[in-house]
Design a protein around this motif. Sequence first.
Motif, PDB file in Angstrom:
ATOM      1  N   ALA A  27     -35.542 -76.499 -34.426  1.00  0.00           N
ATOM      2  CA  ALA A  27     -35.455 -77.714 -33.609  1.00  0.00           C
ATOM      3  C   ALA A  27     -34.201 -78.510 -33.938  1.00  0.00           C
ATOM      4  O   ALA A  27     -33.527 -79.038 -33.042  1.00  0.00           O
ATOM      5  CB  ALA A  27     -36.706 -78.566 -33.809  1.00  0.00           C
ATOM      6  N   VAL A  28     -33.872 -78.603 -35.204  1.00  0.00           N
ATOM      7  CA  VAL A  28     -32.660 -79.321 -35.624  1.00  0.00           C
ATOM      8  C   VAL A  28     -31.422 -78.671 -35.020  1.00  0.00           C
ATOM      9  O   VAL A  28     -30.515 -79.361 -34.532  1.00  0.00           O
ATOM     10  CB  VAL A  28     -32.570 -79.365 -37.161  1.00  0.00           C
ATOM     11  CG1 VAL A  28     -31.190 -79.845 -37.600  1.00  0.00           C
ATOM     12  CG2 VAL A  28     -33.656 -80.273 -37.731  1.00  0.00           C
ATOM     13  N   GLN A  29     -31.368 -77.343 -35.027  1.00  0.00           N
ATOM     14  CA  GLN A  29     -30.227 -76.634 -34.435  1.00  0.00           C
ATOM     15  C   GLN A  29     -30.076 -76.973 -32.950  1.00  0.00           C
ATOM     16  O   GLN A  29     -28.963 -77.238 -32.468  1.00  0.00           O
ATOM     17  CB  GLN A  29     -30.406 -75.133 -34.592  1.00  0.00           C
ATOM     18  CG  GLN A  29     -30.092 -74.588 -35.958  1.00  0.00           C
ATOM     19  CD  GLN A  29     -30.117 -73.064 -35.927  1.00  0.00           C
ATOM     20  OE1 GLN A  29     -31.115 -72.438 -35.587  1.00  0.00           O
ATOM     21  NE2 GLN A  29     -29.000 -72.472 -36.277  1.00  0.00           N
ATOM     22  N   GLY A  30     -31.183 -76.936 -32.213  1.00  0.00           N
ATOM     23  CA  GLY A  30     -31.127 -77.223 -30.782  1.00  0.00           C
ATOM     24  C   GLY A  30     -30.688 -78.639 -30.496  1.00  0.00           C
ATOM     25  O   GLY A  30     -29.862 -78.885 -29.605  1.00  0.00           O
ATOM     26  N   VAL A  31     -31.237 -79.592 -31.245  1.00  0.00           N
ATOM     27  CA  VAL A  31     -30.873 -80.993 -31.038  1.00  0.00           C
ATOM     28  C   VAL A  31     -29.426 -81.237 -31.447  1.00  0.00           C
ATOM     29  O   VAL A  31     -28.698 -81.986 -30.776  1.00  0.00           O
ATOM     30  CB  VAL A  31     -31.845 -81.914 -31.807  1.00  0.00           C
ATOM     31  CG1 VAL A  31     -31.343 -83.361 -31.802  1.00  0.00           C
ATOM     32  CG2 VAL A  31     -33.239 -81.840 -31.189  1.00  0.00           C
ATOM     33  N   ASP A  32     -28.976 -80.620 -32.517  1.00  0.00           N
ATOM     34  CA  ASP A  32     -27.575 -80.773 -32.935  1.00  0.00           C
ATOM     35  C   ASP A  32     -26.623 -80.278 -31.845  1.00  0.00           C
ATOM     36  O   ASP A  32     -25.580 -80.909 -31.580  1.00  0.00           O
ATOM     37  CB  ASP A  32     -27.312 -80.004 -34.232  1.00  0.00           C
ATOM     38  CG  ASP A  32     -27.856 -80.724 -35.464  1.00  0.00           C
ATOM     39  OD1 ASP A  32     -28.238 -81.907 -35.343  1.00  0.00           O
ATOM     40  OD2 ASP A  32     -27.890 -80.096 -36.541  1.00  0.00           O
ATOM     41  N   LEU A  33     -26.957 -79.151 -31.222  1.00  0.00           N
ATOM     42  CA  LEU A  33     -26.110 -78.653 -30.132  1.00  0.00           C
ATOM     43  C   LEU A  33     -26.078 -79.649 -28.982  1.00  0.00           C
ATOM     44  O   LEU A  33     -25.003 -79.960 -28.450  1.00  0.00           O
ATOM     45  CB  LEU A  33     -26.627 -77.297 -29.647  1.00  0.00           C
ATOM     46  CG  LEU A  33     -25.894 -76.706 -28.436  1.00  0.00           C
ATOM     47  CD1 LEU A  33     -24.422 -76.460 -28.745  1.00  0.00           C
ATOM     48  CD2 LEU A  33     -26.574 -75.418 -27.968  1.00  0.00           C
ATOM     49  N   LEU A  34     -27.237 -80.133 -28.592  1.00  0.00           N
ATOM     50  CA  LEU A  34     -27.312 -81.123 -27.511  1.00  0.00           C
ATOM     51  C   LEU A  34     -26.425 -82.325 -27.808  1.00  0.00           C
ATOM     52  O   LEU A  34     -25.579 -82.717 -26.980  1.00  0.00           O
ATOM     53  CB  LEU A  34     -28.767 -81.577 -27.341  1.00  0.00           C
ATOM     54  CG  LEU A  34     -28.992 -82.860 -26.535  1.00  0.00           C
ATOM     55  CD1 LEU A  34     -28.728 -82.627 -25.058  1.00  0.00           C
ATOM     56  CD2 LEU A  34     -30.410 -83.391 -26.755  1.00  0.00           C
ATOM     57  N   LEU A  35     -26.593 -82.925 -28.986  1.00  0.00           N
ATOM     58  CA  LEU A  35     -25.911 -84.183 -29.283  1.00  0.00           C
ATOM     59  C   LEU A  35     -24.425 -83.999 -29.555  1.00  0.00           C
ATOM     60  O   LEU A  35     -23.665 -84.975 -29.527  1.00  0.00           O
ATOM     61  CB  LEU A  35     -26.603 -84.886 -30.459  1.00  0.00           C
ATOM     62  CG  LEU A  35     -28.072 -85.258 -30.222  1.00  0.00           C
ATOM     63  CD1 LEU A  35     -28.627 -86.031 -31.410  1.00  0.00           C
ATOM     64  CD2 LEU A  35     -28.228 -86.074 -28.938  1.00  0.00           C
ATOM     65  N   SER A  36     -24.003 -82.762 -29.806  1.00  0.00           N
ATOM     66  CA  SER A  36     -22.571 -82.507 -29.982  1.00  0.00           C
ATOM     67  C   SER A  36     -21.850 -82.353 -28.653  1.00  0.00           C
ATOM     68  O   SER A  36     -20.614 -82.348 -28.616  1.00  0.00           O
ATOM     69  CB  SER A  36     -22.365 -81.233 -30.816  1.00  0.00           C
ATOM     70  OG  SER A  36     -22.730 -80.072 -30.084  1.00  0.00           O
ATOM     71  N   ARG A  37     -22.609 -82.264 -27.548  1.00  0.00           N
ATOM     72  CA  ARG A  37     -21.992 -81.985 -26.253  1.00  0.00           C
ATOM     73  C   ARG A  37     -22.236 -83.050 -25.193  1.00  0.00           C
ATOM     74  O   ARG A  37     -21.614 -82.999 -24.132  1.00  0.00           O
ATOM     75  CB  ARG A  37     -22.500 -80.639 -25.709  1.00  0.00           C
ATOM     76  CG  ARG A  37     -22.155 -79.413 -26.537  1.00  0.00           C
ATOM     77  CD  ARG A  37     -20.660 -79.259 -26.756  1.00  0.00           C
ATOM     78  NE  ARG A  37     -20.267 -77.918 -27.153  1.00  0.00           N
ATOM     79  CZ  ARG A  37     -20.342 -77.442 -28.385  1.00  0.00           C
ATOM     80  NH1 ARG A  37     -20.829 -78.199 -29.354  1.00  0.00           N
ATOM     81  NH2 ARG A  37     -19.929 -76.207 -28.663  1.00  0.00           N
ATOM     82  N   VAL A  38     -23.133 -83.987 -25.431  1.00  0.00           N
ATOM     83  CA  VAL A  38     -23.441 -84.987 -24.401  1.00  0.00           C
ATOM     84  C   VAL A  38     -23.146 -86.385 -24.924  1.00  0.00           C
ATOM     85  O   VAL A  38     -23.253 -86.646 -26.124  1.00  0.00           O
ATOM     86  CB  VAL A  38     -24.910 -84.897 -23.931  1.00  0.00           C
ATOM     87  CG1 VAL A  38     -25.260 -83.488 -23.495  1.00  0.00           C
ATOM     88  CG2 VAL A  38     -25.871 -85.376 -25.012  1.00  0.00           C
ATOM     89  N   PRO A  39     -22.786 -87.315 -24.030  1.00  0.00           N
ATOM     90  CA  PRO A  39     -22.617 -88.709 -24.445  1.00  0.00           C
ATOM     91  C   PRO A  39     -23.971 -89.333 -24.804  1.00  0.00           C
ATOM     92  O   PRO A  39     -24.942 -89.166 -24.064  1.00  0.00           O
ATOM     93  CB  PRO A  39     -22.023 -89.384 -23.198  1.00  0.00           C
ATOM     94  CG  PRO A  39     -21.597 -88.277 -22.304  1.00  0.00           C
ATOM     95  CD  PRO A  39     -22.478 -87.114 -22.610  1.00  0.00           C
ATOM     96  N   TRP A  40     -24.022 -90.018 -25.933  1.00  0.00           N
ATOM     97  CA  TRP A  40     -25.256 -90.696 -26.332  1.00  0.00           C
ATOM     98  C   TRP A  40     -24.917 -91.769 -27.352  1.00  0.00           C
ATOM     99  O   TRP A  40     -23.832 -91.794 -27.917  1.00  0.00           O
ATOM    100  CB  TRP A  40     -26.274 -89.716 -26.919  1.00  0.00           C
ATOM    101  CG  TRP A  40     -25.854 -89.111 -28.233  1.00  0.00           C
ATOM    102  CD1 TRP A  40     -24.944 -88.115 -28.437  1.00  0.00           C
ATOM    103  CD2 TRP A  40     -26.314 -89.504 -29.527  1.00  0.00           C
ATOM    104  NE1 TRP A  40     -24.803 -87.854 -29.773  1.00  0.00           N
ATOM    105  CE2 TRP A  40     -25.638 -88.672 -30.470  1.00  0.00           C
ATOM    106  CE3 TRP A  40     -27.221 -90.443 -29.994  1.00  0.00           C
ATOM    107  CZ2 TRP A  40     -25.853 -88.786 -31.843  1.00  0.00           C
ATOM    108  CZ3 TRP A  40     -27.450 -90.551 -31.361  1.00  0.00           C
ATOM    109  CH2 TRP A  40     -26.766 -89.728 -32.265  1.00  0.00           C
ATOM    110  N   SER A  41     -25.857 -92.643 -27.574  1.00  0.00           N
ATOM    111  CA  SER A  41     -25.706 -93.676 -28.585  1.00  0.00           C
ATOM    112  C   SER A  41     -27.076 -94.001 -29.149  1.00  0.00           C
ATOM    113  O   SER A  41     -28.106 -93.569 -28.612  1.00  0.00           O
ATOM    114  CB  SER A  41     -25.054 -94.931 -27.985  1.00  0.00           C
ATOM    115  OG  SER A  41     -25.848 -95.441 -26.924  1.00  0.00           O
TER     116      SER A  41
END
Length: 250
Positions: A27-41
């Motif tokens: 789960a950490v791997q998947g979320v890390d990929l998401l947050l490395s590619r999309v704008p978020w705060s």
Amino acid sequence: MSDSAWFQKWFGEEYLSLYPHRDHGEAVQGVDLLLSRVPWSQGSEVLDLGCGAGRHLQTLHDRGLRATGLDLSSVLLLRARRASAALPLVRGDMRHLPFADAAFRIVTSFFTSFGYFAREEDDRHVLEEVRRCLRPGGSFFLDYLNAEQVVATLEPREVRKMGGRTVTQERAVLEGGRIVEKRIRIEAEPEAPADADRKRFVERVRLYPPAELESLLEGAGLIPTHLFGDYDGSPLRPSSPRCILLGVAS
């Protein structure tokens, strides 16, 4: 209950026992990929579709996002609730999301929580609902199986032990390569009493190739921007274990 509604029966305690290797680290791997590619705060609103027992939801929360989980399984939602009473959880059908228009900055669909329905029209409606609930410019993360790799490596039959029971899984590609089906039998050991529990389940997932997935997203107003083959961000190849798409709401 017909096989077309298999997901109403399967996602319970037996499902959790069969997939213990799907853990927090993944789960950490998947979320890390998401947050490395999309704008978020910090505080960005995110909806996790098919959140299950909440392993991705908890990871999103730990990163500082305002994470809400939706699932149809009351059993899995109860497990998620036991893990963290603070997380907002909603029981519902992803074809009819109970949220306001433009309620989220990000929507996620982890670990093949898409392609479950008997009609392709329903899959399209899921994507339309995702777009409705996303703000313009918002991100959709679709973590799906790699159809080509599934077909190439399909193991027709597997038997293993699980907690004193025998689990038999029989797999097949059906409907001209459009569906992968798994039939699961969970039976007590031979020495168990004659009336010991015996259970049958089915999984059926539609095999969308990457180009068709991209077309489906575009048709729903979600413009594809990235395509990955695994949680490490590697390119999609025929042998890749996953097919992960990122789309932006138009």
